[in-house]
Design a protein around this motif. Structure first.
Motif, PDB file in Angstrom:
ATOM      1  N   LEU A   1       0.825  -1.204   0.000  1.00  0.00           N
ATOM      2  CA  LEU A   1       0.000   0.000   0.000  1.00  0.00           C
ATOM      3  C   LEU A   1       0.865   1.262   0.000  1.00  0.00           C
ATOM      4  CD1 LEU A   1      -2.249  -2.070   0.514  1.00  0.00           C
ATOM      5  CD2 LEU A   1      -3.282  -0.420   2.081  1.00  0.00           C
ATOM      6  N   ASP A   2       1.983   1.234   0.730  1.00  0.00           N
ATOM      7  CA  ASP A   2       2.898   2.381   0.730  1.00  0.00           C
ATOM      8  C   ASP A   2       3.501   2.595  -0.656  1.00  0.00           C
ATOM      9  OD1 ASP A   2       2.450   3.007   3.342  1.00  0.00           O
ATOM     10  OD2 ASP A   2       4.274   2.068   4.119  1.00  0.00           O
ATOM     11  N   GLU A   3       3.877   1.497  -1.309  1.00  0.00           N
ATOM     12  CA  GLU A   3       4.488   1.578  -2.632  1.00  0.00           C
ATOM     13  C   GLU A   3       3.524   2.163  -3.648  1.00  0.00           C
ATOM     14  OE1 GLU A   3       5.911  -1.751  -5.762  1.00  0.00           O
ATOM     15  OE2 GLU A   3       6.925  -1.840  -3.812  1.00  0.00           O
ATOM     16  N   LEU A   4       2.228   1.893  -3.469  1.00  0.00           N
ATOM     17  CA  LEU A   4       1.210   2.405  -4.383  1.00  0.00           C
ATOM     18  C   LEU A   4       0.663   3.764  -3.943  1.00  0.00           C
ATOM     19  CD1 LEU A   4      -0.772  -0.888  -5.095  1.00  0.00           C
ATOM     20  CD2 LEU A   4       0.708   0.349  -6.684  1.00  0.00           C
ATOM     21  N   GLY A   5       1.183   4.283  -2.823  1.00  0.00           N
ATOM     22  CA  GLY A   5       0.747   5.591  -2.351  1.00  0.00           C
ATOM     23  C   GLY A   5      -0.639   5.594  -1.742  1.00  0.00           C
ATOM     24  N   ILE A   6      -1.070   4.458  -1.174  1.00  0.00           N
ATOM     25  CA  ILE A   6      -2.397   4.356  -0.558  1.00  0.00           C
ATOM     26  C   ILE A   6      -2.250   4.576   0.944  1.00  0.00           C
ATOM     27  CG2 ILE A   6      -4.397   2.866  -0.170  1.00  0.00           C
ATOM     28  CD1 ILE A   6      -3.519   1.295  -2.679  1.00  0.00           C
ATOM     29  N   GLY A   7      -2.812   5.661   1.434  1.00  0.00           N
ATOM     30  CA  GLY A   7      -2.679   5.994   2.849  1.00  0.00           C
ATOM     31  C   GLY A   7      -3.846   5.473   3.666  1.00  0.00           C
ATOM     32  N   ILE A   8      -3.620   4.424   4.442  1.00  0.00           N
ATOM     33  CA  ILE A   8      -4.632   3.871   5.345  1.00  0.00           C
ATOM     34  C   ILE A   8      -3.995   3.731   6.730  1.00  0.00           C
ATOM     35  CG2 ILE A   8      -6.094   1.870   5.862  1.00  0.00           C
ATOM     36  CD1 ILE A   8      -6.492   1.466   2.900  1.00  0.00           C
ATOM     37  N   ARG A   9      -4.759   4.082   7.748  1.00  0.00           N
ATOM     38  CA  ARG A   9      -4.209   4.219   9.096  1.00  0.00           C
ATOM     39  C   ARG A   9      -3.573   2.935   9.632  1.00  0.00           C
ATOM     40  NH1 ARG A   9      -8.467   5.775  11.075  1.00  0.00           N
ATOM     41  NH2 ARG A   9      -9.208   3.954  12.218  1.00  0.00           N
ATOM     42  N   SER A  10      -4.261   1.810   9.517  1.00  0.00           N
ATOM     43  CA  SER A  10      -3.759   0.564  10.096  1.00  0.00           C
ATOM     44  C   SER A  10      -4.158  -0.621   9.235  1.00  0.00           C
ATOM     45  CB  SER A  10      -4.319   0.383  11.515  1.00  0.00           C
ATOM     46  OG  SER A  10      -4.067  -0.929  11.999  1.00  0.00           O
ATOM     47  N   MET A  11      -3.231  -1.581   9.088  1.00  0.00           N
ATOM     48  CA  MET A  11      -3.530  -2.789   8.332  1.00  0.00           C
ATOM     49  C   MET A  11      -4.519  -3.688   9.077  1.00  0.00           C
ATOM     50  SD  MET A  11      -1.939  -2.458   5.535  1.00  0.00           S
ATOM     51  CE  MET A  11      -2.207  -0.692   5.761  1.00  0.00           C
ATOM     52  N   GLN A  12      -4.750  -3.404  10.373  1.00  0.00           N
ATOM     53  CA  GLN A  12      -5.689  -4.186  11.173  1.00  0.00           C
ATOM     54  C   GLN A  12      -7.086  -3.582  11.175  1.00  0.00           C
ATOM     55  OE1 GLN A  12      -2.584  -4.279  14.542  1.00  0.00           O
ATOM     56  NE2 GLN A  12      -3.677  -6.205  14.848  1.00  0.00           N
ATOM     57  N   GLN A  13      -7.270  -2.516  10.378  1.00  0.00           N
ATOM     58  CA  GLN A  13      -8.561  -1.849  10.288  1.00  0.00           C
ATOM     59  C   GLN A  13      -9.528  -2.700   9.469  1.00  0.00           C
ATOM     60  OE1 GLN A  13      -8.128   2.134   8.866  1.00  0.00           O
ATOM     61  NE2 GLN A  13     -10.328   2.559   8.800  1.00  0.00           N
ATOM     62  N   PRO A  14     -10.735  -3.002  10.001  1.00  0.00           N
ATOM     63  CA  PRO A  14     -11.701  -3.794   9.228  1.00  0.00           C
ATOM     64  C   PRO A  14     -12.095  -3.069   7.941  1.00  0.00           C
ATOM     65  CG  PRO A  14     -12.337  -3.692  11.535  1.00  0.00           C
ATOM     66  CD  PRO A  14     -11.224  -2.703  11.359  1.00  0.00           C
ATOM     67  N   VAL A  15     -12.246  -3.818   6.873  1.00  0.00           N
ATOM     68  CA  VAL A  15     -12.582  -3.235   5.588  1.00  0.00           C
ATOM     69  C   VAL A  15     -13.932  -2.515   5.627  1.00  0.00           C
ATOM     70  CG1 VAL A  15     -13.292  -3.890   3.244  1.00  0.00           C
ATOM     71  CG2 VAL A  15     -11.124  -4.681   4.155  1.00  0.00           C
ATOM     72  N   GLU A  16     -14.862  -2.995   6.464  1.00  0.00           N
ATOM     73  CA  GLU A  16     -16.184  -2.380   6.529  1.00  0.00           C
ATOM     74  C   GLU A  16     -16.153  -0.958   7.069  1.00  0.00           C
ATOM     75  OE1 GLU A  16     -18.459  -4.957   8.990  1.00  0.00           O
ATOM     76  OE2 GLU A  16     -17.193  -4.687  10.765  1.00  0.00           O
ATOM     77  N   THR A  17     -15.046  -0.550   7.689  1.00  0.00           N
ATOM     78  CA  THR A  17     -14.925   0.814   8.217  1.00  0.00           C
ATOM     79  C   THR A  17     -14.337   1.783   7.184  1.00  0.00           C
ATOM     80  OG1 THR A  17     -12.683   0.485   9.110  1.00  0.00           O
ATOM     81  CG2 THR A  17     -14.543  -0.132  10.526  1.00  0.00           C
ATOM     82  N   LEU A  18     -13.948   1.293   6.020  1.00  0.00           N
ATOM     83  CA  LEU A  18     -13.304   2.132   5.011  1.00  0.00           C
ATOM     84  C   LEU A  18     -14.329   2.839   4.129  1.00  0.00           C
ATOM     85  CD1 LEU A  18     -10.508  -0.327   3.787  1.00  0.00           C
ATOM     86  CD2 LEU A  18     -10.329   1.429   5.556  1.00  0.00           C
TER      87      LEU A  18
END
Length: 271
Positions: free
Chosen positions: A134-151
């Motif tokens: 995700l960093d390599e693709l420039g995708i900023g998400i707070r935590s990898m443990q964040q449930p997808v339903e919260t995105l």
């Protein structure tokens, strides 16, 4: 010297009873390009893409990967050839976290006895790899443990695209990736598609959004009545010309120019 297409099709045919969904369909994706596939509803472009991704087995014709004939018996065969597909449904597990979704169906197990006997997952390693991708693709998400339903919708789309980019070694196919997104989130997804292309991974983009197609595509595959009727370029053809090609009001001449389509005259009818 002509480039060998990364993914190609020659004369694909698919019939469902009396309905012919593909009628001698051709296709060519060149290295390092974004190829948009456009066509009206019912034109057969979805069947074409499903054939290229292994979800549909053609009744006739040939699929080639790097110039070599292949036969896909299912999506796993296409994946083994490095072809990853992002469908409109995204195929995400909402209750699971981002890392788990990135490795969905490809879960890594721990090394040694814990992985071999107890089949424990390498959750830490998968989270680290997901963060790297995700960093390599420039995708900023707070935590990898964040449930997808919260995105947000755009973040969910980014996770699905990142999964395809992480495991696709030859081609990434995207089916209407911005269909349910607003302007800002659509722009982020389009930037993500460009970054994937810039990493050397060619992209097939299926879209009804003509302004986005002209913004991002290197070439445009126009599909109509079950076959490719033209390949246009945003640099040399206008949006109105491409719309005319996909509706049948216009046709492409051998020299690449677009002209008014001549009506078909039944045999025996005086012109």
């Amino acid at each position: 010297m002509t480039e060998t297409p990364v993914l190609a099709a020659r004369g694909l045919v698919k019939r469902y009873g009396r309905v012919t969904a593909m009628d001698g369909a051709d296709f060519e994706l060149l290295p390092g390009e974004i190829l948009a596939v456009v066509g009206d509803n019912g034109a057969g472009k979805s069947t074409l893409i499903k054939a290229l991704s292994g979800a549909v087995i053609p009744d006739g014709g040939q699929i080639l990967v790097d110039g070599e004939p292949v036969r896909f018996h299912g999506p796993l065969d296409a994946r083994r050839h490095g072809i990853e597909t992002v469908y409109q449904t995204l195929a995400l597990a909402d209750a699971q976290d981002i890392a788990a979704n990135l490795f969905l169906g490809r879960e890594r197990r721990r090394g040694g006895l814990l992985g071999r006997v107890f089949r424990l997952l390498d959750s830490r390693g998968m989270r680290a790899e997901a963060e790297r991708v995700l960093d390599e693709l420039g995708i900023g998400i707070r935590s990898m443990q964040q449930p997808v339903e919260t995105l947000s919708g755009g973040q969910r789309q980014a996770v699905a695209v990142a999964r395809a980019a992480a495991f696709g070694t030859r081609v990434v196919i995207m089916d209407e990736p911005t269909a349910a997104l607003g302007v800002a989130e659509s722009a982020k997804v389009l930037d993500l598609i460009r970054r994937i292309r810039d990493r050397g991974l060619p992209v097939v983009l299926i879209s009804h959004n003509m302004p986005q197609v002209f913004d991002i595509a290197d070439r445009i595959h126009v599909h109509r009545l079950g076959r490719r009727v033209a390949v246009a370029s945003p640099r040399t053809h206008t949006m109105n010309e491409v719309v005319g090609l996909l509706t049948g009001a216009l046709r492409m001449a051998e020299d690449g120019t677009v002209e008014e389509a001549r009506p078909t005259v039944p045999a025996g009818t005086p012109e």
